[in-house]
Design a protein around this motif. Structure first.
Motif, PDB file in Angstrom:
ATOM      1  N   PRO A 242       0.935  -1.243  -0.030  1.00  0.00           N
ATOM      2  CA  PRO A 242       0.248  -0.112   0.198  1.00  0.00           C
ATOM      3  C   PRO A 242       0.818   1.165   0.109  1.00  0.00           C
ATOM      4  CG  PRO A 242      -0.640  -1.544   1.671  1.00  0.00           C
ATOM      5  CD  PRO A 242       0.576  -2.128   1.266  1.00  0.00           C
ATOM      6  N   PRO A 243       0.622   2.264  -0.669  1.00  0.00           N
ATOM      7  CA  PRO A 243      -0.623   2.448  -1.593  1.00  0.00           C
ATOM      8  C   PRO A 243      -0.458   1.822  -2.887  1.00  0.00           C
ATOM      9  CG  PRO A 243       0.890   4.388  -1.752  1.00  0.00           C
ATOM     10  CD  PRO A 243       1.474   3.432  -0.836  1.00  0.00           C
TER      11      PRO A 243
ATOM     12  N   ARG B 277       0.144   3.982 -10.331  1.00  0.00           N
ATOM     13  CA  ARG B 277      -0.599   5.045  -9.743  1.00  0.00           C
ATOM     14  C   ARG B 277      -0.291   6.103 -10.933  1.00  0.00           C
ATOM     15  NH1 ARG B 277       1.265   6.643  -4.875  1.00  0.00           N
ATOM     16  NH2 ARG B 277       2.829   4.907  -4.758  1.00  0.00           N
ATOM     17  N   GLN B 278       0.798   6.263 -11.287  1.00  0.00           N
ATOM     18  CA  GLN B 278       1.056   7.342 -12.061  1.00  0.00           C
ATOM     19  C   GLN B 278       0.092   7.057 -13.696  1.00  0.00           C
ATOM     20  OE1 GLN B 278       5.397   6.839 -12.181  1.00  0.00           O
ATOM     21  NE2 GLN B 278       5.560   8.596 -10.962  1.00  0.00           N
ATOM     22  N   ALA B 279       0.091   5.828 -13.916  1.00  0.00           N
ATOM     23  CA  ALA B 279      -0.627   5.555 -15.262  1.00  0.00           C
ATOM     24  C   ALA B 279      -1.947   5.758 -14.976  1.00  0.00           C
ATOM     25  CB  ALA B 279      -0.466   4.031 -15.641  1.00  0.00           C
ATOM     26  N   ILE B 280      -2.375   5.538 -13.774  1.00  0.00           N
ATOM     27  CA  ILE B 280      -4.067   5.936 -13.575  1.00  0.00           C
ATOM     28  C   ILE B 280      -4.232   7.548 -13.551  1.00  0.00           C
ATOM     29  CG2 ILE B 280      -5.901   5.931 -11.742  1.00  0.00           C
ATOM     30  CD1 ILE B 280      -4.746   2.872 -11.137  1.00  0.00           C
TER      31      ILE B 280
ATOM     32  N   ILE C 280      -3.889   8.143  -4.845  1.00  0.00           N
ATOM     33  CA  ILE C 280      -4.435   6.834  -5.198  1.00  0.00           C
ATOM     34  C   ILE C 280      -4.038   5.517  -4.635  1.00  0.00           C
ATOM     35  CG2 ILE C 280      -4.746   5.394  -7.410  1.00  0.00           C
ATOM     36  CD1 ILE C 280      -4.415   7.772  -9.111  1.00  0.00           C
ATOM     37  N   LEU C 281      -4.975   4.851  -4.181  1.00  0.00           N
ATOM     38  CA  LEU C 281      -4.646   3.534  -3.651  1.00  0.00           C
ATOM     39  C   LEU C 281      -4.953   2.464  -4.338  1.00  0.00           C
ATOM     40  CD1 LEU C 281      -3.822   2.004  -0.787  1.00  0.00           C
ATOM     41  CD2 LEU C 281      -6.439   1.796  -0.563  1.00  0.00           C
ATOM     42  N   ILE C 282      -3.898   1.440  -4.729  1.00  0.00           N
ATOM     43  CA  ILE C 282      -4.449   0.409  -5.494  1.00  0.00           C
ATOM     44  C   ILE C 282      -5.038  -0.630  -4.791  1.00  0.00           C
ATOM     45  CG2 ILE C 282      -3.493  -1.452  -7.238  1.00  0.00           C
ATOM     46  CD1 ILE C 282      -3.079   1.578  -8.009  1.00  0.00           C
TER      47      ILE C 282
ATOM     48  N   GLY D 236      -8.099  -2.717  -9.096  1.00  0.00           N
ATOM     49  CA  GLY D 236      -8.887  -1.694  -8.954  1.00  0.00           C
ATOM     50  C   GLY D 236      -8.001  -0.542  -8.339  1.00  0.00           C
ATOM     51  N   TRP D 237      -8.733   0.436  -8.163  1.00  0.00           N
ATOM     52  CA  TRP D 237      -8.215   1.727  -7.417  1.00  0.00           C
ATOM     53  C   TRP D 237      -9.147   2.559  -6.594  1.00  0.00           C
ATOM     54  CZ3 TRP D 237      -8.915   1.881 -12.593  1.00  0.00           C
ATOM     55  CH2 TRP D 237      -9.442   3.044 -13.114  1.00  0.00           C
ATOM     56  N   VAL D 238      -8.829   3.217  -5.796  1.00  0.00           N
ATOM     57  CA  VAL D 238      -9.423   4.297  -5.003  1.00  0.00           C
ATOM     58  C   VAL D 238      -8.904   5.523  -5.258  1.00  0.00           C
ATOM     59  CG1 VAL D 238     -10.839   5.144  -3.139  1.00  0.00           C
ATOM     60  CG2 VAL D 238     -10.321   2.692  -3.302  1.00  0.00           C
TER      61      VAL D 238
END
Ligand SMILES: Cc1ncc(COP(=O)(O)O)c(C=O)c1O
Length: 465
Positions: A143-144, A150-153, A169-171, A321-323
């Motif tokens: 985590p995260p 996270r950069q791609a998202i 962003i948290l994966i 997924g992610w939040v």
């Protein structure tokens, strides 16, 4: 089957696949005879058969044209607010899921798109490379979650004109983990949570697991949650959170307009309500259309926890997924650390590498186009074979179609009978406790319209009749 029947079937399939669009002229009898090598009489018989079937119509002095799809039969909507002190859905949802997993069943009740629509080979190659390189990033997945992912998202958000930091962003293990973590972080057992009517059953499952209480707010099948109904509920109940979908809602498929997003968001801000935005279908706009921005795009007050997933658009089964959790990120990350630690490292790396590639954009374009074509084909067929008193609700995107049985119809009985015929369905009771919405049935339209599927739908129509 005779020659003219075969030709009629061929043209009918082409209409379903949108080779010929509603309103478009078919080739003249002579042209079709020349192209197909069939006699003029055979083509004329085929066209007359299509006319009898209601697929095409003769236009004086200008041949035949494809008939318009019948106007969407309106879906049932619930004007009522539904309050549940105790939610109990998990046993039923689990039974339906187990029953739908039987091999050989036609998966019309499944929530997942046809797995053949995904770049599985390319992902497998990426997975191999990421596994071999595991020693280079031994703890990057904790985590995260992977920084590269996270950069791609974050870049993915920027394509939607949204500026989101990778640090927010948290994966997660699919959207389901993210949604659960988000709801848990902002509520205490016994709190009130607003949901849509009907709502994705995952919301009901999470509410049950966390000992929360649910209020389903009247939801228009085309325009979404009604601001007046929400305002009324927020005046009467100390609501802590709302779980909603702003794009291609499951099961109805609507998108919230910008005005409606704004109206709902202002109410959430005025009543200090956290929003859990479930946005797993946001990529699945029809071809040529641009999906609206998610509600997160107007979140000036940092009260929306926006949850996304790769399960529906890129890598079903990877459970990624992610939040976008902003200030709540640490709370969510700590809970994840205790419960699951993290999702798989090679999968995070493989998806990160694929997201920035050109083939990803090509894949998305193809996926959107195929899903749209298949949904249109299924809709066409449903309009032909379903009894007239069954409501058929087209969606604005994604791959679900919502049917509603007439007064007195029993969707659970239908679900059991359909299972006997080898067809799985998602009955309305999964999505709502409102008896009116329980007459609904969600169909997965992501599979090709094979003869087997056509026959199955005809059998289903007979059951409904
Ligand atoms: C509306 C909605 N939200 C969340 C999920 C869960 O997504 P994931 O498979 O990424 O956990 C689903 C899956 O069916 C869904 O339909």
């Amino acid at each position: 089957m005779s020659k003219y029947q075969r030709l009629a079937q061929q043209v009918s399939q082409q209409i379903e696949q949108q080779v010929w669009q509603p309103g478009q002229r078919l080739p003249s009898l002579r042209r079709m005879a020349a192209d197909s090598g069939l006699s003029l009489m055979t083509v004329m018989n085929a066209y007359q058969l299509l006319e009898q079937q209601g697929r095409i119509e003769a236009v004086p002095r200008s041949g035949y044209r494809v008939k318009d799809l019948p106007a969407s039969r309106p879906a049932l909507s619930s004007a009522a607010t539904h309050v549940r002190d105790q939610v109990s859905i998990n046993n039923f949802a689990y039974q339906v899921l187990q029953a739908s997993n039987q091999p050989g069943l036609l998966p019309l009740g499944s929530a997942f798109p046809d797995p053949n629509l995904f770049p599985l080979r390319a992902l497998a190659r990426g997975l191999g490379r990421a596994s071999a390189a595991l020693a280079e990033h031994p703890i990057d997945h904790l985590p995260p979650g992977s920084l590269a992912l996270r950069q791609a998202i974050a870049r993915h958000y920027s394509r939607n004109d949204m500026t989101i930091s990778p640090d927010d962003i948290l994966i997660t293990a699919g959207a389901m983990e993210g949604l659960n973590l988000a709801l848990e972080a902002v509520t205490q057992p016994g709190d009130w949570v607003v949901i849509e009517a009907p709502a994705f059953y995952g919301a009901l499952q999470a509410i049950e697991r966390l000992g929360l209480r649910a209020i389903a707010v009247a939801t228009d099948p085309k325009q979404g949650m009604q601001p007046e109904a929400l305002a009324d509920v927020l005046k009467r109940y100390p609501v802590k959170a709302c779980w909603l979908m702003s794009r291609y809602q499951n099961p109805l498929g609507f998108c919230l307009s910008q005005q409606r997003q704004q109206a709902l968001y202002e109410l959430f801000c005025a009543h200090d309500v956290w929003v859990i935005e479930d946005d797993v279908y946001g990529e699945l706009a029809p071809p040529g259309a641009r999906a609206p921005q998610p509600m997160k795009a107007i979140d000036q007050q940092q009260r929306i926890l926006h949850c996304g997933s790769f399960s529906k658009s890129l890598a079903p089964g990877f459970r990624l997924g992610w939040v976008c959790a902003g200030e709540q990120l640490q709370r969510l990350a700590q809970r994840q650390f205790i419960a699951t630690l993290s999702s798989s490292a090679p999968e995070q790396q493989a998806v990160a590498a694929y997201l920035d590639s050109r083939p990803y954009q090509t894949h998305l374009r193809q996926l959107r186009s195929t899903l749209h074509q298949r949904k249109q084909g299924l809709l066409h067929w449903l309009h032909q074979c379903m009894p007239a008193n069954v409501h058929i609700n087209d969606s604005q995107g994604g791959y679900f179609i919502w049917l509603a049985l007439p007064d007195g119809g029993d969707a659970i009985e239908l679900y059991h009978q359909a299972l006997q015929l080898g067809i799985s369905l998602a009955p309305g009771a999964l999505f709502s406790a409102d008896p009116m919405l329980q007459r609904g049935v969600r169909l997965n339209a992501s599979y090709p319209l094979s003869d087997k599927l056509r026959n199955a739908l005809q059998q289903l129509a007979r059951l409904m009749a």
